[in-house]
Structures are given as structure tokens and as C-alpha cells.
Design a protein around this motif. Structure first.
Motif, mmCIF file in Angstrom:
data_model
loop_
_atom_site.group_PDB
_atom_site.id
_atom_site.type_symbol
_atom_site.label_atom_id
_atom_site.label_comp_id
_atom_site.label_asym_id
_atom_site.label_seq_id
_atom_site.Cartn_x
_atom_site.Cartn_y
_atom_site.Cartn_z
ATOM 1 N N LYS A 260 -14.443 -87.234 8.029
ATOM 2 C CA LYS A 260 -13.191 -86.507 8.285
ATOM 3 C C LYS A 260 -13.435 -85.303 9.190
ATOM 4 C CE LYS A 260 -11.820 -83.656 5.147
ATOM 5 N NZ LYS A 260 -11.323 -83.118 3.852
ATOM 6 N N PHE A 261 -14.469 -84.523 8.888
ATOM 7 C CA PHE A 261 -14.757 -83.357 9.716
ATOM 8 C C PHE A 261 -15.214 -83.767 11.111
ATOM 9 C CE2 PHE A 261 -15.501 -80.993 5.558
ATOM 10 C CZ PHE A 261 -14.311 -80.294 5.657
ATOM 11 N N CYS A 262 -15.974 -84.849 11.205
ATOM 12 C CA CYS A 262 -16.368 -85.347 12.527
ATOM 13 C C CYS A 262 -15.137 -85.729 13.347
ATOM 14 C CB CYS A 262 -17.302 -86.547 12.386
ATOM 15 S SG CYS A 262 -18.985 -86.137 11.884
ATOM 16 N N ALA A 263 -14.180 -86.384 12.698
ATOM 17 C CA ALA A 263 -12.961 -86.801 13.397
ATOM 18 C C ALA A 263 -12.101 -85.601 13.771
ATOM 19 C CB ALA A 263 -12.172 -87.771 12.518
ATOM 20 N N ARG A 264 -11.992 -84.625 12.874
ATOM 21 C CA ARG A 264 -11.114 -83.475 13.113
ATOM 22 C C ARG A 264 -11.668 -82.548 14.188
ATOM 23 N NH1 ARG A 264 -9.978 -79.631 8.126
ATOM 24 N NH2 ARG A 264 -9.054 -81.549 7.299
ATOM 25 N N PHE A 265 -12.985 -82.307 14.150
ATOM 26 C CA PHE A 265 -13.586 -81.317 15.039
ATOM 27 C C PHE A 265 -14.321 -81.936 16.223
ATOM 28 C CE2 PHE A 265 -14.099 -79.035 10.768
ATOM 29 C CZ PHE A 265 -12.860 -78.430 10.886
ATOM 30 N N LEU A 302 -9.379 -88.437 5.900
ATOM 31 C CA LEU A 302 -9.940 -89.065 7.103
ATOM 32 C C LEU A 302 -8.873 -89.819 7.879
ATOM 33 C CD1 LEU A 302 -12.151 -90.199 8.965
ATOM 34 C CD2 LEU A 302 -12.631 -91.931 7.207
ATOM 35 N N LEU A 303 -8.111 -90.672 7.192
ATOM 36 C CA LEU A 303 -7.112 -91.486 7.883
ATOM 37 C C LEU A 303 -5.930 -90.666 8.366
ATOM 38 C CD1 LEU A 303 -7.090 -94.634 5.551
ATOM 39 C CD2 LEU A 303 -8.411 -94.235 7.626
ATOM 40 N N GLY A 304 -5.737 -89.481 7.776
ATOM 41 C CA GLY A 304 -4.621 -88.627 8.170
ATOM 42 C C GLY A 304 -4.904 -87.730 9.361
ATOM 43 N N ASP A 364 2.074 -89.024 4.292
ATOM 44 C CA ASP A 364 0.966 -89.990 4.191
ATOM 45 C C ASP A 364 1.124 -91.147 5.166
ATOM 46 O OD1 ASP A 364 0.013 -88.427 2.128
ATOM 47 O OD2 ASP A 364 0.664 -89.779 0.541
ATOM 48 N N PHE A 365 1.889 -90.953 6.227
ATOM 49 C CA PHE A 365 2.183 -92.049 7.158
ATOM 50 C C PHE A 365 0.905 -92.711 7.673
ATOM 51 C CE2 PHE A 365 2.715 -93.269 11.674
ATOM 52 C CZ PHE A 365 3.600 -94.327 11.519
ATOM 53 N N LEU A 366 -0.014 -91.915 8.230
ATOM 54 C CA LEU A 366 -1.227 -92.488 8.812
ATOM 55 C C LEU A 366 -2.089 -93.149 7.735
ATOM 56 C CD1 LEU A 366 -2.192 -89.683 11.363
ATOM 57 C CD2 LEU A 366 -1.217 -91.926 11.862
ATOM 58 N N PHE A 367 -2.152 -92.524 6.581
ATOM 59 C CA PHE A 367 -2.910 -93.086 5.467
ATOM 60 C C PHE A 367 -2.362 -94.456 5.091
ATOM 61 C CE2 PHE A 367 -3.439 -93.038 0.656
ATOM 62 C CZ PHE A 367 -4.762 -93.430 0.678
ATOM 63 N N ASP A 368 -1.056 -94.554 4.905
ATOM 64 C CA ASP A 368 -0.441 -95.800 4.461
ATOM 65 C C ASP A 368 -0.575 -96.909 5.503
ATOM 66 O OD1 ASP A 368 0.263 -94.454 2.197
ATOM 67 O OD2 ASP A 368 2.358 -94.150 2.753
ATOM 68 N N ILE A 369 -0.403 -96.565 6.774
ATOM 69 C CA ILE A 369 -0.515 -97.572 7.831
ATOM 70 C C ILE A 369 -1.936 -98.139 7.880
ATOM 71 C CG2 ILE A 369 -0.583 -97.877 10.346
ATOM 72 C CD1 ILE A 369 2.199 -98.017 9.222
ATOM 73 N N HIS A 370 -2.916 -97.254 7.850
ATOM 74 C CA HIS A 370 -4.303 -97.725 7.887
ATOM 75 C C HIS A 370 -4.635 -98.570 6.653
ATOM 76 C CE1 HIS A 370 -4.951 -94.685 11.097
ATOM 77 N NE2 HIS A 370 -5.880 -95.537 11.487
#
Length: 550
Positions: A260-265, A302-304, A364-370
Motif C-alpha cells: 500500500k505504501f509503495c503504491a501510495r508514495f 491497497l486496492l483503494g 469502497d468503490f475501488l476495493f469492491d471492483i478489484h
């Protein structure tokens, strides 16, 4: 002391203890790997002593923090630039906290995301609402002292069993105050147990997740940032690094947090951290079943994360390295190369969908889609077990189930959709399906036919805006009262009424009633047509009748 990489940890503990060695190690590919005695004991105390030493061995040049280390690796001073980086209300709270903490004769620190972001976004003023404060001392006693000596602090809740308190400063800030502490993990993935409170800061730092989150912003020496773990250097190098080699075995959800931190930053995993991740995934399934609330929350985090190249890279690592097994370490299911590629392409399509449906995107849109695509091809039994292990809500499970059932027929179902589709066609296509199911189906179209995906998006946006909440004024009981026979006829007529209403007719209840009455009259006339009127014939005369004799 030299050992074989495959040596069980319990034997390494005995050998290190007998020889009074701090490290055991081995050489592989010209590089020496070592495991510290304290880390071996941690693994043994969690019941993981049958695993091989190589599970937690790291290059001897690694900067990972070890228990006996106490010197600072770096220090920074922001004391003269506080208002440059923080809102004025937060700076005022810090100065008042400094005065009160010094009177209380304690040492206090802001630890966590605020301090990390201070160094990460060096030119940006940070928004501050929730603050984590760590005290070298008794946090409960300090919270009482703050409230007794300042009108600006109010204790909202105390948690004596955890040694923490929740406080509010005026109406602008929330503080979570905690004592520095040492923790142990009873077993892999368990909640930690506090064994000592009020310990020196350096002993508190080691229990945290990553070096970038272990930076301490001093309150008693206001503005000084203390770094015991090379966190400042890792921010500069844009790396995520665990604080000790046993970290993932203590809390496997940290693997998802690292991604998650890798994706965010837009960071990378440090080399030895990546290696420790892989070893956990190889060996952890023997002791850890996966799932649970922490895994779900970190997966959601992570997915969000907003779609970006960094997120695509992290999701590819999530799939290819087998991190998805953290959801359920017992399932034998493996994602195919095709499913990984589709999840990768999903990140390119999602921004288009979010833009088209911006007013309707749910929490939770991105979470639910993934989740729909993660579980889309999974065998039913594995999906049921994994969703239960994660504790997904009934609504989420149903949305995913709808998508799984519709997926084979999506192209056929949407293939007839065209730019000038009628309201009835659009309504029939989308009505009754969960929002997430529809969006996942539209995205599935986009893998092979983006023009059709955009047409479906426009139609769905129109449905949401115009017709989703459209309803009839009459119900089944009203139709029965008007004379419609009970049974299938009621449902059929309700559907007919709705379609007529979609076409722009039947604006109110009276129009619906009139339509039903006309319908019933037309049915009655079809069953019992009115006979044509006929002129009455004259009464016939019988010429053979003999008149009576006079």
C-alpha cells in the motif's frame, strides 16, 4: 557461527545459546546472510521454531535495526519552521503540549504518519486532524494531568488495559495518547501482548512496522525529529523497509501495508524486505491461515489507492508473488497469467469509469471492483471460504456473486446496447443489479470493446440519473382492488405499467388507475364481444290451422 540455511530454528537457538553467539549465518552466492539470536528467540516463542534459519536471515550489511542498538541514525530540526509545515491551530496545540509535558516531567513524541509526511512532503503544509502521541511514561496519568491543567484538553475515553487515552483539543484536533511499550506476539498473526510500558523510545520504535513510520517528532524538544532506524534515509531512497526480520511473521498484514505504501508514495520494497516477504509466503502457510479483519483492512487500503503506474506495479507484485494468498492461505487456487494481465489493464480503465460515474461512486468503490476481478474466476468453494475468512459483508458477497454469474454472458447481454437505446431497454438491462456488479460488467466489456464500454457507461449514468428511483404509485394490492385477478396477471401488469411510465406517460396515480381500467375493459371486450343488434322478426302465420266452427 556458521550453519546450514535449512537448519531448523530450534537447533540454531540451541547452538547460538551454547556457543554464546549473537548471530548464526551462512554464505550463499558470495554473500553472507545472518540471523540475530533475538530474532531466533522471537520465532521460537511464536511456535515457528521448525522453520529454517533462512526464513529470517538477511545480508549482514543490512541496516535493519536490532534490539541492542540505541544510537540515533539521524536527527532533524524543524523547530524554527513549524508554521511553514503545519496549520497554526496544530502549532498552538504543540506549544501548549510542550509546556504541560515538561511540567509533568515526561518525554512525548508525535509518531507515525504525520512525522513521515513532514519529511516526505517537505514543501507542503500538512492537514492535521488526528494525532498519535507516544509518552515515555504513564499515558493515562498524563491525560488526567492535561485535563486538570488546561481548559483546552478534554479526555473522551480511557483504556487502562491498553494504557491509552483519547483526547480532544478545543474543537479542532483529536489526540490518541499512548505509553511507549514492549510487545510480544503469542503466535503468527495474533494481536500483540503488552509486556512493559513506559520503556525508552528506542524500545518502542522496534515494535512498529516500517522505518519510515518509526520517526519521532519530539514535543518536549519541540520540532526535533529523532530517527533510530534509518527512516530518513529510506524516505530519501524511496524505500519501504521492515524494522526487523521477524516482522512479517508477527503480523502478515504488514505485507499488504508495505505494498500500500509503495503504491501510495511510489516507493520500492527494500531488497531484504522483499526477500523476507517471499520467505513468509513460502513457509507461513504452515502456521497462518490468512484472512481476518486486519488483512481485509490492509487489502482495502491497497486496492483503494488512486490508480497510478506505481499502483499497477504493486498489484502485479501482489498477484505474481502470491501475496493474494494472504486472503486465504489454505486455498490451492492460483491466478492465471491472463487474470493477472486483466487486473493490470483494469487500472487503465478505472479512471474512465470513475470520471463517467463521478456523482455515483460509492464508498469502497475501488476495493469492491478489484474484489470482483480477484474472485471472478475463483472456484465457487474457494470463493465462499475466502470471502468468509475475510469477513466480507453480505452486500459485497452478493455483488461479487452476481458478477461471477453474469461474467460468461456479459458480451451477449450488453452486445445489443446501442447509442439510441430506449428507456425501457436501458432500464431492463440495469434494473435489479448491484451498482458494483454493473460497473464490473462494464469494465469487463472494456477489455475487448472500449467503444461499447463507453456506450454502456453513458447509458448507466442516464439510468442512475433518470430512472433508478422511478416507481409506480400503484402496487399489487391496488391492482387487485381495481379488479385484476390475483396471480401472474398482477405482476405482468405492473411490469407493463412501469414500461409505459418509463416512456414518459402515466405521470401520476390517476393516470395509472385509468390505464389499469382501460386494460381491464379491453380484456373484457376481447373475451365477451358485444353482439350485433338484430330487428325482431314478425310472428309467423300458420295457414294450415283451421279456424274454429261458428
Amino acid at each position: 557461527m556458521n550453519v546450514e540455511p535449512s537448519l531448523p530454528i530450534y537447533e540454531a537457538v540451541l547452538q547460538a545459546h551454547g556457543g554464546h553467539f549473537d548471530f548464526v549465518g551462512y554464505v550463499r552466492d558470495g554473500l553472507r546472510y545472518v540471523a540475530h539470536r533475538d530474532d531466533l528467540h522471537k520465532m521460537a516463542s511464536m511456535g515457528l521454531d521448525t522453520l529454517p534459519v533462512e526464513c529470517i536471515a538477511i545480508p549482514e550489511t543490512s541496516p535493519l535495526l536490532h534490539g541492542e542498538r540505541s544510537e540515533l541514525s539521524a536527527k532533524a530540526d524543524y523547530s524554527r519552521r513549524l508554521t511553514q509545515y503545519f496549520p497554526v491551530y496544530f502549532v498552538a496545540a504543540l506549544y501548549e503540549l510542550q509546556s504541560l509535558i515538561l511540567k509533568f516531567d515526561a518525554k512525548g513524541y508525535v509518531i507515525g504518519g504525520i512525522t513521515r509526511d513532514l519529511l516526505l512532503y517537505n514543501e507542503k503544509r500538512l492537514a492535521v486532524r488526528d494525532v498519535d502521541i507516544t509518552i515515555e511514561g504513564d499515558a493515562i496519568a498524563l491525560s488526567n494531568f492535561l485535563m486538570e491543567n488546561s481548559r483546552n484538553f478534554q479526555v473522551l475515553e480511557r483504556y487502562p488495559e491498553f494504557g491509552t487515552a483519547k483526547m480532544r483539543y478545543k474543537e479542532s484536533l483529536m489526540f490518541d495518547v499512548a505509553s511507549t511499550r514492549e510487545e510480544v506476539y503469542p503466535h503468527c498473526g495474533a494481536l500483540p501482548m503488552v509486556v512493559k510500558r513506559g520503556v525508552p523510545l528506542v524500545d518502542d520504535v522496534i515494535r512498529r512496522d516500517f522505518t519510515i513510520n518509526a520517526l519521532a517528532f519530539s514535543i518536549h524538544e519541540l520540532g526535533h525529529v529523532l530517527d533510530y532506524s534509518n527512516g530518513i534515509r529510506d524516505i530519501e531512497m524511496r524505500q519501504i523497509r521492515v524494522l526487523h526480520p521477524v516482522s512479517f511473521f508477527e503480523d502478515p498484514s504488514r505485507i499488504l501495508r508495505a505494498l500500500k505504501f509503495c503504491a501510495r508514495f511510489d516507493f520500492e520494497l527494500a531488497e531484504e524486505t522483499h526477500r523476507l516477504l517471499e520467505y513468509f509466503l513460502q513457509c507461513g502457510g504452515r502456521f497462518y491461515k490468512g484472512g481476518g479483519e486486519r488483512i481485509k483492512q490492509e487489502l482495502k487500503g491497497l486496492l483503494g489507492v488512486a490508480e497510478s503506474e506505481a499502483k499497477r506495479r504493486c498489484l502485479r507484485l501482489f498477484m505474481e508473488s502470491g501475496c493474494y494468498r494472504l486472503l486465504n492461505m489454505e486455498t490451492p487456487y492460483q491466478h492465471t497469467t491472463e487474470s493477472i494481465e486483466r487486473l493490470d489493464r483494469l487500472s487503465l480503465l478505472l479512471p474512465v469509469v470513475e470520471s463517467s460515474l463521478s456523482g455515483y461512486v460509492v464508498p469502497d468503490f475501488l476495493f469492491d471492483i478489484h474484489l470482483c476481478f480477484l474472485f471472478g474466476d475463483m472456484p465457487s468453494e474457494d470463493f465462499q471460504k475466502t470471502s468468509q475468512r475475510l469477513g466480507l459483508t453480505k452486500a459485497k458477497r452478493e455483488a461479487i456473486e452476481h458478477f461471477r454469474k453474469l461474467r460468461p454472458s456479459i458480451a451477449e447481454r450488453f452486445g445489443t446496447l446501442h447509442e439510441f437505446a430506449s428507456p425501457v431497454e436501458i432500464y431492463d438491462l440495469f434494473h435489479g443489479l448491484p451498482f458494483i456488479t454493473v460497473v464490473a460488467c462494464i469494465l469487463e466489456l472494456g477489455f475487448d470493446n472500449q467503444p461499447l464500454m463507453k456506450t454502456a457507461l453513458a447509458a448507466f449514468a442516464t439510468y442512475k440519473r433518470k430512472w433508478e428511483r422511478l416507481h409506480l404509485e400503484l402496487d399489487g394490492n391496488d391492482l387487485i382492488d381495481l379488479g385484476v385477478p390475483e396471480g401472474r396477471a398482477v405482476g405482468q401488469l405492473l411490469d407493463e405499467l412501469l414500461h409505459v411510465k418509463l416512456a414518459g406517460r402515466l405521470p401520476d396515480r390517476l393516470d395509472e388507475i385509468q390505464y389499469v381500467q382501460n386494460h381491464l375493459q379491453a380484456q373484457a371486450e376481447a373475451v365477451n364481444p358485444v353482439a350485433e343488434s338484430v330487428e325482431p322478426a314478425e310472428e309467423p302465420t300458420n295457414s294450415h290451422v283451421v279456424p274454429p266452427a261458428p
